[in-house]
Design a protein around this motif. Structure first.
Motif, PDB file in Angstrom:
ATOM      1  N   VAL A 148     -34.895 -24.267-125.588  1.00 49.57           N
ATOM      2  CA  VAL A 148     -33.528 -24.646-125.220  1.00 49.57           C
ATOM      3  C   VAL A 148     -32.857 -23.658-124.272  1.00 49.57           C
ATOM      4  CG1 VAL A 148     -33.116 -26.033-127.291  1.00 49.57           C
ATOM      5  CG2 VAL A 148     -32.602 -23.583-127.328  1.00 49.57           C
ATOM      6  N   THR A 149     -33.652 -22.860-123.541  1.00 52.06           N
ATOM      7  CA  THR A 149     -33.021 -22.002-122.547  1.00 52.06           C
ATOM      8  C   THR A 149     -32.328 -22.905-121.518  1.00 52.06           C
ATOM      9  OG1 THR A 149     -34.978 -21.907-121.130  1.00 52.06           O
ATOM     10  CG2 THR A 149     -34.769 -20.189-122.825  1.00 52.06           C
ATOM     11  N   GLU A 150     -31.326 -22.389-120.859  1.00 54.37           N
ATOM     12  CA  GLU A 150     -30.561 -23.218-119.921  1.00 54.37           C
ATOM     13  C   GLU A 150     -31.446 -23.802-118.819  1.00 54.37           C
ATOM     14  OE1 GLU A 150     -27.880 -25.571-118.484  1.00 54.37           O
ATOM     15  OE2 GLU A 150     -27.573 -24.443-120.330  1.00 54.37           O
ATOM     16  N   ARG A 151     -32.370 -22.998-118.307  1.00 54.50           N
ATOM     17  CA  ARG A 151     -33.235 -23.489-117.229  1.00 54.50           C
ATOM     18  C   ARG A 151     -34.150 -24.612-117.717  1.00 54.50           C
ATOM     19  NH1 ARG A 151     -35.251 -19.456-113.116  1.00 54.50           N
ATOM     20  NH2 ARG A 151     -33.034 -19.577-112.807  1.00 54.50           N
ATOM     21  N   PRO A 199     -32.396  -9.718-123.050  1.00 51.01           N
ATOM     22  CA  PRO A 199     -33.246 -10.548-123.906  1.00 51.01           C
ATOM     23  C   PRO A 199     -32.421 -11.620-124.619  1.00 51.01           C
ATOM     24  CG  PRO A 199     -33.168  -8.270-124.711  1.00 51.01           C
ATOM     25  CD  PRO A 199     -32.315  -8.349-123.490  1.00 51.01           C
ATOM     26  N   PHE A 200     -32.995 -12.808-124.752  1.00 47.09           N
ATOM     27  CA  PHE A 200     -32.333 -13.865-125.524  1.00 47.09           C
ATOM     28  C   PHE A 200     -32.367 -13.534-127.018  1.00 47.09           C
ATOM     29  CE2 PHE A 200     -33.538 -16.844-121.928  1.00 47.09           C
ATOM     30  CZ  PHE A 200     -32.244 -17.012-121.483  1.00 47.09           C
ATOM     31  N   SER A 256     -28.204 -36.338-119.602  1.00 45.24           N
ATOM     32  CA  SER A 256     -27.370 -35.132-119.648  1.00 45.24           C
ATOM     33  C   SER A 256     -27.191 -34.585-121.060  1.00 45.24           C
ATOM     34  CB  SER A 256     -26.001 -35.422-119.038  1.00 45.24           C
ATOM     35  OG  SER A 256     -25.338 -36.424-119.790  1.00 45.24           O
ATOM     36  N   LYS A 257     -27.577 -35.336-122.076  1.00 48.76           N
ATOM     37  CA  LYS A 257     -27.395 -34.885-123.462  1.00 48.76           C
ATOM     38  C   LYS A 257     -28.582 -34.090-124.001  1.00 48.76           C
ATOM     39  CE  LYS A 257     -24.324 -38.646-124.665  1.00 48.76           C
ATOM     40  NZ  LYS A 257     -24.066 -39.776-125.547  1.00 48.76           N
ATOM     41  N   MET A 258     -29.678 -34.044-123.258  1.00 48.88           N
ATOM     42  CA  MET A 258     -30.849 -33.313-123.752  1.00 48.88           C
ATOM     43  C   MET A 258     -30.523 -31.836-123.895  1.00 48.88           C
ATOM     44  SD  MET A 258     -34.184 -35.006-121.971  1.00 48.88           S
ATOM     45  CE  MET A 258     -35.315 -34.196-123.096  1.00 48.88           C
ATOM     46  N   MET A 259     -30.960 -31.257-125.014  1.00 46.90           N
ATOM     47  CA  MET A 259     -30.689 -29.846-125.283  1.00 46.90           C
ATOM     48  C   MET A 259     -31.848 -28.947-124.885  1.00 46.90           C
ATOM     49  SD  MET A 259     -28.640 -30.096-128.867  1.00 46.90           S
ATOM     50  CE  MET A 259     -28.297 -28.350-128.861  1.00 46.90           C
ATOM     51  N   ASN A 301     -31.070 -19.569-129.227  1.00 45.80           N
ATOM     52  CA  ASN A 301     -30.734 -19.880-127.834  1.00 45.80           C
ATOM     53  C   ASN A 301     -32.001 -19.900-126.960  1.00 45.80           C
ATOM     54  OD1 ASN A 301     -31.253 -17.148-127.713  1.00 45.80           O
ATOM     55  ND2 ASN A 301     -29.382 -16.623-126.606  1.00 45.80           N
ATOM     56  N   THR A 302     -33.159 -19.752-127.617  1.00 40.26           N
ATOM     57  CA  THR A 302     -34.451 -19.843-126.933  1.00 40.26           C
ATOM     58  C   THR A 302     -35.245 -21.030-127.466  1.00 40.26           C
ATOM     59  OG1 THR A 302     -34.482 -17.445-126.704  1.00 40.26           O
ATOM     60  CG2 THR A 302     -36.565 -18.593-126.341  1.00 40.26           C
ATOM     61  N   VAL A 303     -35.403 -21.074-128.786  1.00 42.40           N
ATOM     62  CA  VAL A 303     -36.125 -22.169-129.442  1.00 42.40           C
ATOM     63  C   VAL A 303     -35.253 -22.695-130.578  1.00 42.40           C
ATOM     64  CG1 VAL A 303     -38.148 -22.791-130.824  1.00 42.40           C
ATOM     65  CG2 VAL A 303     -38.414 -21.277-128.859  1.00 42.40           C
TER      66      VAL A 303
END
Length: 171
Positions: free
Chosen positions: A128-131, A84-85, A143-146, A111-113
């Protein structure tokens, strides 16, 4: 759907075309059952455009059943590790919401929202999850978008942020 559900206001003078959520998850927080309500008074079955819009609405509502809603974000997991995140057990916390009210909610971990205020004073929540971040970067070639912004209005009375992507960016 019941008439009282279809007649409820969304706070913008509009009634919903439909609504949906999951109602049962497995041991890994994955939705295994859900429900949707379709407001048939909003559909003109003689209109090709209305039929197409209705199909798009049903597809959209199934995304909510599958977990794309604010209430499910604390339960998101890493697709590789399955972890879980947001640490368990999820703790409720006091959060200032996009509507200016403070609510006690199950807030996803950062690391999720991510929550922030823009230079113009706009209160923003973004996934903001990696996917999701990678898809947003690809979509806008930046490339800078989070992450990807969520709408700035809650879709439920007890929510702090929306369950839809920001309409100005993703429509």
């Amino acid at each position: 759907a019941e008439p009282e559900d279809c007649g409820m206001s969304l706070g913008r003078g509009l009634a919903p075309l439909a609504f949906a959520s999951n109602c049962l998850v497995d041991q890994f927080d994955r939705p295994v059952a859900g429900f949707t309500g379709i407001c048939f008074d909003s559909i003109d079955l003689n209109s090709k455009i209305s039929k197409r819009r209705s199909l798009e609405t049903v597809i959209h509502e199934f995304a909510h059943i599958l977990g794309v809603n604010a209430a499910d974000m604390p339960y998101f997991r890493d697709s590789i590790t399955g972890e879980p995140f947001t640490p368990r057990p999820i703790q409720k916390q006091s959060v200032e919401c996009v509507d200016g009210k403070t609510r006690i909610i199950e807030m996803p971990s950062n690391n999720t929202v991510r929550e922030y205020w823009t230079d113009k004073g706009e209160h923003v929540f973004e996934v903001v999850t990696e996917r999701v971040a990678q898809v947003a970067r690809n979509q806008f070639n930046c490339s800078k978008m989070m992450g990807a912004k969520l709408e700035n209005q809650p879709t439920r009375i007890d929510a702090c942020f929306g369950s839809h992507w920001e309409h100005r960016h993703y429509n």
